[in-house]
Design a protein around this motif. Structure first.
Motif, PDB file in Angstrom:
ATOM      1  N   LYS A 176      10.302  10.737  -4.089  1.00 55.60           N
ATOM      2  CA  LYS A 176      11.455  10.999  -4.959  1.00 55.60           C
ATOM      3  C   LYS A 176      12.583  11.682  -4.164  1.00 55.60           C
ATOM      4  N   ILE A 205       9.472   3.621   1.379  1.00 55.71           N
ATOM      5  CA  ILE A 205       8.237   4.152   0.792  1.00 55.71           C
ATOM      6  C   ILE A 205       8.368   5.651   0.529  1.00 55.71           C
ATOM      7  N   GLU A 235      10.889   6.368  -2.326  1.00 56.66           N
ATOM      8  CA  GLU A 235      10.377   6.082  -3.676  1.00 56.66           C
ATOM      9  C   GLU A 235       9.288   7.052  -4.105  1.00 56.66           C
ATOM     10  N   HIS A 236       8.290   7.230  -3.253  1.00 60.86           N
ATOM     11  CA  HIS A 236       7.130   8.019  -3.670  1.00 60.86           C
ATOM     12  C   HIS A 236       7.310   9.512  -3.441  1.00 60.86           C
ATOM     13  N   GLN A 288       0.828  -1.217   0.000  1.00 59.54           N
ATOM     14  CA  GLN A 288       0.000   0.000   0.000  1.00 59.54           C
ATOM     15  C   GLN A 288       0.861   1.266   0.000  1.00 59.54           C
ATOM     16  N   ALA A 289       2.064   1.154  -0.533  1.00 58.12           N
ATOM     17  CA  ALA A 289       3.056   2.228  -0.411  1.00 58.12           C
ATOM     18  C   ALA A 289       2.551   3.586  -0.894  1.00 58.12           C
ATOM     19  N   SER A 290       1.950   3.623  -2.079  1.00 57.80           N
ATOM     20  CA  SER A 290       1.540   4.920  -2.624  1.00 57.80           C
ATOM     21  C   SER A 290       0.464   5.569  -1.763  1.00 57.80           C
ATOM     22  N   ASP A 291      -0.471   4.749  -1.248  1.00 58.80           N
ATOM     23  CA  ASP A 291      -1.522   5.298  -0.383  1.00 58.80           C
ATOM     24  C   ASP A 291      -0.961   5.737   0.968  1.00 58.80           C
ATOM     25  N   PHE A 302       2.010   6.952   1.524  1.00 61.55           N
ATOM     26  CA  PHE A 302       2.663   8.241   1.328  1.00 61.55           C
ATOM     27  C   PHE A 302       1.629   9.356   1.120  1.00 61.55           C
ATOM     28  N   ALA A 303       0.560   9.041   0.402  1.00 63.52           N
ATOM     29  CA  ALA A 303      -0.491  10.046   0.173  1.00 63.52           C
ATOM     30  C   ALA A 303      -1.136  10.456   1.497  1.00 63.52           C
TER      31      ALA A 303
END
Length: 612
Positions: free
Chosen positions: A588, A582, A585-586, A548-551, A553-554
Motif C-alpha cells: 500500500k 508488487i 500494491e501489497h 505470486q505477488a502476495s507471497d 511481498f510476504a
C-alpha cells in the motif's frame, strides 16, 4: 547534540555563578573558534588551556612546537565486480611508495559527511547497468548529489571512471561524482579520465600523473603519528589474477539443451588443480581466450594483408612486436566491436551508410553490437596501414562467467554455464570470441587461462536461516546452482524459492534433474518456471512473479534476500518494474515509496543483481 557542544554547555552551566567564567561575548567567540575543530584538535586545545591555567595568568608559557600533520590522500573505490577495487589498490600502493599517507576505502565504508574534512580525494568508480551507481556506492551517490552535501572549497580531487562504451550511459557514475564535486567548489588535481573495457594503459597513465602531481604537496614531514591505513597487497590471497592468470585444465564441455533447442548451452568444468585458487558462491571466473584462426584469416584476406606484417602493441606496460596475424589471434578484440571503431572506419572509408550510422552515438552503439569487425570492413572498403588498423582495435579483455558451483561441493573444480553466441551474418556464421573458444575450439585436457573475480555484491546472507528468492532465467541460473550447493553443504534452514525461465520445457530446462532433486529433498522450498514458447501467449519470469505477488511481498517482509541474474537490457528491467508494482500494491505504497523500499533492500544487501 555534538560532544563539544555538550561540553561547552556543561561548563557554562557549572560556572554560571563563577566570577572567572567567560562572559557571553567571550563564550560566543570560543564556540565559534572551535566549531570546526576535530576531536583530536579539541583534545589538544583542552590540554593547552589546562597547562596555561596551571602556570598562572602572568606566567610565560613556552610556545608548543607546531604539530605539522602530514596531509592524507583518501582513495575511495566504487566497484561492482572488482575492477575499480583493483585499480584503486594499485593506485594506493603507488602513492604509498612515493611517501604519501594513504587511506583506501570501499566507498560503502566511508562516511560521506566526512568530505568536508578531506583535503585530497581520489575516486575510482565503475558504472552498473544503465548508468546506475554500483551497489556499494548508492548511499554515497545519493548524499553527494543531494541537498545535504557540503560546500567543498578546500578539497582537491580527481575521478577515474570505468565503463563500457557499448552502453548508452558510459562511465555515468564517475561523471556524476566529478560534476557534483566541481559544483560544490572542489578543485580538480587532474581532469577526469573515462576508461573503456581495455583500461589498463589509461589507468597506469592516470596513476602516474596523480602521484607526480601530489607527491610534493603530500609528502610532508610529520611530528606526530601519521594517519595511515595499511593497504592490502593486491592478489594477497592468490598469486593468480587477471594480469597473471592460471593455466587450468579444461575438463568437460557438455551440452545441456536439447537436440531441437534454438540455443546451445554448455555445462563447462575446469580443473584448478594445485593452483590454490579459491572462490565463493556469487563470484565470477575470468576466462582469457584466443580468436578463431579461420576468422582471422578471413579478416586478413578482406584487408589484403598477409598476416606477416610487423606491428607494435603495449603489453603489460611495455611495447612488444608481433606479426599482425599473431596479434589478431591472441591480443586484439575482433568479435566485439566498439562504437569508436565504427567512427574510425566511417571516416577512413567515407562509406555513406557508415558515416550516417557513426554520426549518431546511439546508432553507432547499436550497429557495433550487431556487427563484428569482419562485417564492418567487408561492408566498406578502405586502405589502411597495419599499425593504424590495430591501433583502432580494443585489446582482448577476459570474459567473466558467473560461477555455477560451490567449492564446498566440487573442491578443486569450477563449473560454468555457457551460452554459445552464434548468429547468421549474410550467410556466414558469426560466433562469440570466448563462448566459441570454450565450446568449439578448446578440447578436453587442454589449458585455459583463468582467474577468480570476487563479487562481494552477490553473496548469500550470512545467516543460514534467512530465506532467499532467486530469479535466474536462461544461463542466469548459474550462480543459483552454486547457491543451492552451498546451502546444502551448510545444512542451511532458510527457505529457498527459485524462478527459472527459458523457451521450452523439454529442450531448455537447464539442470532440470538437479532442481527436481532439491525440491524432493526439501532444500528447495518452491520453484516457479516460465517457458515462453510452450503456449500461444508468451510467459516470462516476471509473469510468474505477478502470479505470486502476495507471497513475494510476504517473504520480503520476513527478511528474504532477493537475487536477479541474467540479461540486463530486458529481463532485469522488467523484473525490477514488476517488483515495484508488487511492493506498491501489497505494501500500500506509492510508486516512489516502492522504489525507495527496493533501494533500501539494495543498501542492506538484500536486493542483489548479477546482470550482463
Amino acid at each position: 547534540m555534538l560532544p563539544k557542544q555538550r561540553l561547552l554547555n556543561q561548563n557554562t552551566s557549572n560556572s554560571a555563578n563563577n566570577s572567572s567564567a567567560l562572559d557571553a561575548n567571550q563564550l560566543a567567540s570560543l564556540q565559534q573558534t572551535v566549531a570546526d575543530y576535530s576531536s583530536l584538535q579539541l583534545a589538544w586545545a583542552s590540554g593547552y588551556l589546562a597547562a596555561k591555567s596551571e602556570q598562572g595568568h602572568n606566567a610565560q608559557i613556552a610556545p608548543a612546537a607546531p604539530a605539522i600533520a602530514a596531509k592524507t590522500l583518501t582513495i575511495l573505490y566504487a566497484s561492482q565486480t572488482g575492477n575499480a577495487k583493483g585499480v584503486a589498490s594499485k593506485l594506493g600502493q603507488s602513492a604509498k611508495a612515493a611517501g604519501i599517507n594513504v587511506v583506501l576505502k570501499n566507498i560503502a565504508d566511508y562516511k560521506a559527511k566526512g568530505l568536508k574534512n578531506e583535503s585530497h580525494l581520489l575516486i575510482v568508480a565503475s558504472t552498473n547497468g544503465e548508468g546506475e551507481a554500483p551497489d556499494d556506492a548508492i548511499e554515497f551517490h545519493e548524499y553527494l548529489l543531494g541537498k545535504k552535501a557540503p560546500k567543498l572549497p578546500n578539497l582537491s580531487y580527481s575521478v577515474l571512471a570505468l565503463g563500457d562504451s557499448s552502453y548508452e550511459f558510459f562511465c555515468q557514475t564517475g561523471k556524476d561524482f566529478d560534476e557534483r564535486l566541481q559544483a560544490l567548489g572542489a578543485k580538480q588535481v587532474t581532469p577526469r579520465v573515462d576508461c573503456d573495457v581495455d583500461y589498463d594503459s589509461e589507468c597506469e597513465s592516470w596513476t602516474l600523473s596523480i602521484v607526480e602531481s601530489l607527491k610534493d604537496e603530500l609528502t610532508q614531514v610529520s611530528s606526530g603519528s601519521d594517519n595511515v591505513v595499511d593497504l592490502p597487497t593486491a592478489g594477497a590471497a592468490s598469486q593468480y589474477s587477471k594480469q597473471n592468470p592460471f593455466a587450468a585444465e579444461f575438463s568437460l564441455s557438455q551440452k545441456i539443451t536439447g537436440r531441437d533447442s534454438a540455443k546451445d548451452v554448455r555445462h563447462i568444468e575446469i580443473d584448478l588443480g594445485e593452483s590454490g585458487l579459491t572462490y565463493q558462491v556469487g563470484d565470477a571466473l575470468g576466462v582469457w581466450f584466443e580468436n578463431d584462426e579461420a576468422l582471422v584469416s578471413t579478416l586478413l584476406n578482406e584487408l589484403s594483408f598477409s598476416g606477416n606484417e610487423k606491428i607494435s602493441l603495449k603489453v603489460s606496460g611495455n611495447e612488444q612486436e608481433f606479426t599482425l596475424k599473431d596479434a589478431l589471434i591472441s591480443q586484439l578484440e575482433i568479435t566485439q566491436t566498439a562504437p569508436s571503431f565504427i567512427e574510425f572506419w566511417a571516416e577512413l572509408s567515407k562509406n555513406a551508410e557508415l558515416v550516417t550510422v557513426a554520426s549518431d552515438k546511439n546508432s553507432a552503439r547499436e550497429f557495433a553490437g550487431e556487427h563484428q569487425i569482419i562485417d564492418v570492413v567487408s561492408l566498406a572498403k578502405a586502405d589502411v596501414e597495419p599499425q593504424t588498423f590495430v591501433d583502432a582495435l580494443r585489446k582482448i579483455t577476459p570474459r567473466l562467467y558467473s560461477i555455477a558451483s560451490a567449492q564446498s561441493e566440487v573442491e578443486e573444480e569450477v563449473h560454468l554455464t555457457v551460452g554459445v553466441v552464434s548468429y547468421d551474418a549474410n550467410g556466414d556464421t558469426r560466433t562469440g570470441g570466448a563462448s566459441g573458444f570454450l565450446t568449439e575450439r578448446l578440447e578436453e585436457g587442454q589449458k585455459v587461462r583463468v582467474f577468480v573475480e570476487h563479487n562481494d555484491n552477490f553473496r548469500l546472507p550470512q545467516s543460514d536461516d534467512t530465506p532467499v528468492i532467486m530469479i535466474g532465467p536462461g544461463t542466469g541460473v548459474a550462480p543459483f546452482r552454486a547457491f543451492m550447493q552451498e546451502r546444502e553443504a551448510r545444512d542451511a534452514n532458510g527457505d529457498n524459492w527459485m524462478f527459472f525461465g527459458d523457451q521450452t520445457f523439454t529442450q531448455d530446462f537447464l539442470y532440470q534433474v538437479e532442481w527436481q532433486n532439491y525440491l524432493k529433498s526439501g532444500l528447495l522450498t518452491r520453484m516457479d518456471v516460465a517457458f515462453s514458447r510452450d503456449q500461444a501467449e508468451k510467459v516470462y519470469v516476471q509473469d510468474r512473479l505477478k502470479e505470486q505477488a502476495s507471497d513475494i511481498f510476504a517473504w520480503l517482509e520476513r527478511g528474504a534476500h532477493l537475487y536477479i541474474c541474467g540479461d540486463a537490457n530486458r529481463m532485469a528491467k522488467d523484473v525490477h518494474q514488476t517488483l515495484v508494482e508488487i511492493i506498491q500494491e501489497h505494501g500500500k505504497l506509492s510508486a516512489e515509496q516502492a522504489e525507495d523500499y527496493l533501494k533500501s533492500l539494495r543498501s542492506n544487501k538484500r536486493y542483489q543483481k548479477d546482470v550482463y
